[in-house]
Scaffold this active site. Sequence first.
Site, PDB file in Angstrom:
ATOM      1  CD  GLN A 197      -2.915  -1.517   0.098  1.00  0.00           C
ATOM      2  OE1 GLN A 197      -3.642  -0.416   0.459  1.00  0.00           O
ATOM      3  NE2 GLN A 197      -2.508  -2.393  -0.508  1.00  0.00           N
ATOM      4  CB  ALA A 238     -11.575   0.771   2.444  1.00  0.00           C
ATOM      5  CG  HIS A 239      -7.117  -0.133  -0.375  1.00  0.00           C
ATOM      6  ND1 HIS A 239      -6.828  -0.903   0.188  1.00  0.00           N
ATOM      7  CD2 HIS A 239      -8.379  -0.203  -1.288  1.00  0.00           C
ATOM      8  CE1 HIS A 239      -7.535  -1.536  -1.160  1.00  0.00           C
ATOM      9  NE2 HIS A 239      -8.153  -1.810  -1.183  1.00  0.00           N
ATOM     10  CG  ASN A 240      -6.580   3.825  -4.140  1.00  0.00           C
ATOM     11  OD1 ASN A 240      -6.231   2.728  -3.532  1.00  0.00           O
ATOM     12  ND2 ASN A 240      -6.108   3.816  -4.832  1.00  0.00           N
TER      13      ASN A 240
END
Length: 337
Positions: A197, A238-240
Amino acid sequence: MTLTLEQIAKLSGGEIEGDPETKITGAASLAEATVHEVSFFNNPRYLAQLRKTRAAAVIVPRDFSEQIGAAVIRTPNPAKAFEQVVTKFAPPPIKFAPGIHPSAVIHPRAKLGDHISIQPLVVIEAGARIGSRAVIGAGSYIGHDVVVGDDCMIYPRVTIRERCRLGARVILHSGAVIGADGFGFELTAKGQEKVPQIGIVQIDDDVEIGANTTIDRARFGRTWIQEGAKIDNLVQVAHNVVIGKHTVIAAQTGIAGSVRIGKRVMIGGQAGIIGHIEIADGTMIGAQTGVSKNLNGGVWWGTPSVPLKEAKVQLAWVRRLGEFFERVKKIEAKLKE
């Protein structure tokens, strides 16, 4: 502090019905107000509380017609007027004097702006840049190469990990974690293998993020919270994920990876949003809604999410199932006869 009803009316832009010299020492809700306090009424749902209130005066809408024992101050917007009154009775805001507490650990290659306040036990790593007039609360951690803009308020025990970027006037409440690794793993012959990540979190100007909320760094690129967004306590981003300008998200909402949320979206508490979908500008999502597909505006509720009108019909059907079953049993019994 003590104010007269006349002073409160001038403050709120209202018109008095009652003794203008009545002294008011505080403000409270209808249920909790005492004989020396002012309250407000703006929703028919609280009519029973209004009739029982002990408040000396109540701020009400201009078209208010109920007869009550308290004095009345009529205003176009009772909630806003009450907010102005509450501010007058509130204690003065806590201010942090500029300076660096001797227990703070600041790397020599960190850059600090003018008139900043660094509280006890703060850690600021190499390459971090802290803007002017920022406040970094006790026990907070500012990671390597982090950027914190001017006039930010970082409350105690906030973690901002490496390379994340905050704009101006961002507020982060205690326990918030910005830039933890996104939840990415791949199953291999050896078990779950972590997917690197390596992205960042970008938080634009005038964003406020609640206590113990977590915003994960992107797998690559950025997780992006755009200007003016407001995120409540205990929210997982969460990511993105991209959250558009002036969107509001209530507590305990969970947003999975790569979701794109538009501008001025409203998301109720405990909503769950599956990954890789888009939610259009202005969409409203009710509390505890499970979102599993793209939403193109409107008001949505239920799991899986459906338009609010349809959700209400479905709920009405479910509540009548017992009645329907009994009717079917009676029909079956008659047919057997």
